[in-house]
Design a protein around this motif. Structure first.
Motif, PDB file in Angstrom:
ATOM      1  N   THR A  21      -2.502   8.465   2.498  1.00 18.03           N
ATOM      2  CA  THR A  21      -1.716   8.805   1.313  1.00 18.03           C
ATOM      3  C   THR A  21      -2.031   7.851   0.169  1.00 18.03           C
ATOM      4  O   THR A  21      -2.306   6.668   0.379  1.00 18.03           O
ATOM      5  N   SER A  22      -1.976   8.385  -1.036  1.00 16.05           N
ATOM      6  CA  SER A  22      -2.174   7.551  -2.222  1.00 16.05           C
ATOM      7  C   SER A  22      -0.839   7.039  -2.773  1.00 16.05           C
ATOM      8  O   SER A  22      -0.803   6.362  -3.802  1.00 16.05           O
ATOM      9  N   GLU A  23       0.241   7.345  -2.061  1.00 15.35           N
ATOM     10  CA  GLU A  23       1.576   6.930  -2.506  1.00 15.35           C
ATOM     11  C   GLU A  23       1.750   5.420  -2.424  1.00 15.35           C
ATOM     12  O   GLU A  23       2.522   4.827  -3.176  1.00 15.35           O
ATOM     13  N   TYR A  24       1.017   4.790  -1.468  1.00 14.85           N
ATOM     14  CA  TYR A  24       1.136   3.348  -1.271  1.00 14.85           C
ATOM     15  C   TYR A  24      -0.240   2.693  -1.331  1.00 14.85           C
ATOM     16  O   TYR A  24      -1.258   3.320  -1.037  1.00 14.85           O
ATOM     17  N   GLU A  25      -0.242   1.404  -1.691  1.00 20.88           N
ATOM     18  CA  GLU A  25      -1.457   0.621  -1.570  1.00 20.88           C
ATOM     19  C   GLU A  25      -1.717   0.323  -0.098  1.00 20.88           C
ATOM     20  O   GLU A  25      -0.796   0.292   0.722  1.00 20.88           O
ATOM     21  N   LEU A  26      -2.978   0.079   0.233  1.00 19.90           N
ATOM     22  CA  LEU A  26      -3.325  -0.235   1.614  1.00 19.90           C
ATOM     23  C   LEU A  26      -2.697  -1.560   2.044  1.00 19.90           C
ATOM     24  O   LEU A  26      -2.773  -2.565   1.324  1.00 19.90           O
ATOM     25  N   LYS A 330      -2.322   7.518   7.796  1.00 22.34           N
ATOM     26  CA  LYS A 330      -2.287   8.738   6.982  1.00 22.34           C
ATOM     27  C   LYS A 330      -1.034   8.808   6.116  1.00 22.34           C
ATOM     28  O   LYS A 330      -1.108   9.090   4.922  1.00 22.34           O
ATOM     29  N   LYS A 331       0.130   8.496   6.714  1.00 20.18           N
ATOM     30  CA  LYS A 331       1.398   8.723   6.017  1.00 20.18           C
ATOM     31  C   LYS A 331       1.893   7.510   5.229  1.00 20.18           C
ATOM     32  O   LYS A 331       2.616   7.659   4.250  1.00 20.18           O
ATOM     33  N   LYS A 332       1.519   6.300   5.682  1.00 23.09           N
ATOM     34  CA  LYS A 332       2.063   5.093   5.043  1.00 23.09           C
ATOM     35  C   LYS A 332       0.982   4.122   4.556  1.00 23.09           C
ATOM     36  O   LYS A 332       1.306   3.075   4.009  1.00 23.09           O
TER      37      LYS A 332
END
Length: 376
Positions: A21-26, A330-332
C-alpha cells in the motif's frame, strides 16, 4: 560448497510479487541493525586517528584495544582475563565463520551443533567445515532453552550456543550454563557462546551472564574447552566498526592466533582506536538501553507482549508466518522476517521476528499499524 540463500534474500523473493500500500511509508523491522547515530566521541576518535591508515594493522590488534576489551569483561562479568585468553576480531561474523573451520580441520568426521533457529553464519561455517550438523531445537515447549542428550553430546566436536538468543530473545541462567560447561568437559567438545546481545538488557539487577562466569562457577577457571564471542555492534550502535573478540581457553586461542595471521582479517588501526574508547565507556551504552527498554514498554502497551530479559527482538507467534509477512507488507507496508527463514527442519515455523531498533516515535507508530493489522 553450496550455501543456503540468506534470510533477507528469501524475504525479497517472497515479497517480489506483492504490491505494498502507498498509504504508509515503508517500515522495515527485519534487520538487527541499530538505527541510531554512533556516539560522536567514537566518530571523533575515528577521524582523529585517520593518519594511522598508513600503517598495516597487526593481526593481534593494538595493545590498547585488547586492554579495553579485558577491562570490559572484568567490569561487566567480574572475570579477569590474561592477554593470551582474548583475541580482538573483525566483528564476530568473521570469527564465527572461520573458527569452526580452524577447530574442525583435523577431525575426520566433524560434528557441529548449534541452536535452531539461528544466525545463518553458524550454518555457513558448518558447510565450510564439512561438518555433520545437530540442530539444538529451541521451542516454546522448552522455553527456547538449549538442551541435547548425552548421546548427541558424545558425538559433538563443537557446539555453538547463542544467549541472549537471536531470534527468540530467550536467555539462560548461570546454573543452566554451568551444566553445559560440565558437559563440554565430560565429553571433551569445544563450547562457544555467542554473546553479542549481552549488553542490550533492561534490568540492572538481572543482567545476562557470560559463559565465562559459568565456567568459573563450574570450577573450570582456566576455561578449558570454553570460548565466548562478543561485539561492539549492538552495544555501541557501531556495527561499522567491526570490533569483536573471542575469549576463553588460551590453549585453543594460541593456535587459532597463528591461523588468523594467514586469514588477513585484521581491523584497520583507526577503527581499533575508535573501538578502544567505545569498549572503555559505559555511559553511552546505558543511553541506548533506555531507548530499547522504552520500545518494549510500548510493545507491551500496544501488543501485550512481555519484555524479554535482553535483545531488541520480538519473536511473535502467528498462524502462517509466510502469509502473515506478505499480507502485513501489502496492507501496512511493514516488513518482518519469517521465522522459517531463520531455522531448519520446520522448527521456526509459525513465528516472525520483529526488530525494535528505531526511536520511540517510529516504534509506536509502526506497532500501532501492526496491531491494526492483527485486529483486522
Amino acid at each position: 560448497m553450496k550455501f543456503e540463500t540468506y534470510p533477507f534474500e528469501k524475504l525479497n523473493e517472497l515479497l517480489s510479487d506483492v504490491t505494498a500500500t502507498s498509504e504508509y511509508e515503508l517500515s522495515s523491522l527485519t534487520i538487527g541493525e541499530p538505527q541510531f547515530e554512533t556516539p560522536q566521541f567514537i566518530q571523533d576518535e575515528l577521524k582523529n586517528s585517520s593518519e594511522l591508515l598508513k600503517k598495516y594493522p597487526a593481526s593481534a590488534g593494538i595493545p590498547q584495544l585488547k586492554d579495553a576489551m579485558r577491562n570490559f569483561v572484568s567490569k561487566r562479568f567480574n572475570v579477569s582475563l590474561q592477554n593470551e585468553q582474548i583475541i580482538p576480531t573483525f566483528g564476530t561474523r568473521e570469527v564465527l565463520f572461520n573458527f569452526p573451520q580452524f577447530a574442525l580441520f583435523d577431525k575426520k568426521n566433524p560434528v557441529m551443533a548449534y541452536t535452531n533457529p539461528f544466525y545463518q553464519i553458524y550454518e555457513g561455517a558448518a558447510i565450510a567445515s564439512r561438518a555433520e550438523v545437530i540442530h539444538i531445537n529451541l521451542t516454546k515447549e522448552n522455553s527456547f532453552k538449549a538442551t541435547l542428550s548425552d548421546e548427541e553430546l558424545k558425538r559433538c566436536d563443537l557446539v555453538i550456543l547463542n544467549y541472549p538468543n537471536n531470534p527468540t530473545s530467550a536467555n539462560m541462567s548461570i546454573d543452566e550454563l554451568v551444566i553445559w560447561v560440565k558437559k563440554a568437559l565430560e565429553f571433551d567438545f569445544i563450547l562457544i557462546n555467542d554473546e553479542c546481545y549481552s549488553e542490550i538488557y533492561f534490568d540492572n539487577n538481572n543482567k545476562p551472564v557470560s559463559l565465562l562466569e559459568a565456567s568459573i562457577k563450574a570450577g573450570n577457571e582456566n576455561f578449558k574447552n570454553i570460548l565466548v564471542m562478543n561485539s561492539i555492534s549492538k552495544r555501541s550502535s557501531a556495527p561499522g566498526l567491526r570490533s569483536g573478540f573471542i575469549a576463553g581457553d588460551s590453549t585453543i586461542l594460541k593456535e587459532y592466533m597463528k591461523y588468523r595471521t594467514y586469514v588477513g582479517c585484521a581491523s584497520p588501526v583507526p577503527l581499533q582506536k575508535a573501538a578502544t574508547i567505545a569498549w572503555n565507556d559505559e555511559e553511552h551504552v546505558e543511553s541506548f538501553r533506555k531507548i530499547y527498554k522504552k520500545n518494549f514498554e510500548i510493545a507491551k502497551e500496544i501488543l501485550g507482549i512481555n519484555p524479554p530479559q535482553a535483545t531488541f527482538y520480538i519473536w511473535l507467534e502467528v498462524e502462517d508466518e509466510l502469509e502473515f509477512t506478505k499480507e502485513l507488507y501489502k496492507k501496512k507496508h511493514i516488513k518482518v522476517l519469517p521465522g522459517s527463514f531463520l531455522g531448519r527442519e520446520g522448527n521456526a515455523k509459525g513465528y516472525v521476528r520483529i526488530a525494535l531498533v528505531e526511536n520511540e516515535n517510529k516504534t509506536r507508530e509502526v506497532l500501532k499499524r501492526l496491531k491494526d493489522f492483527i485486529n483486522e
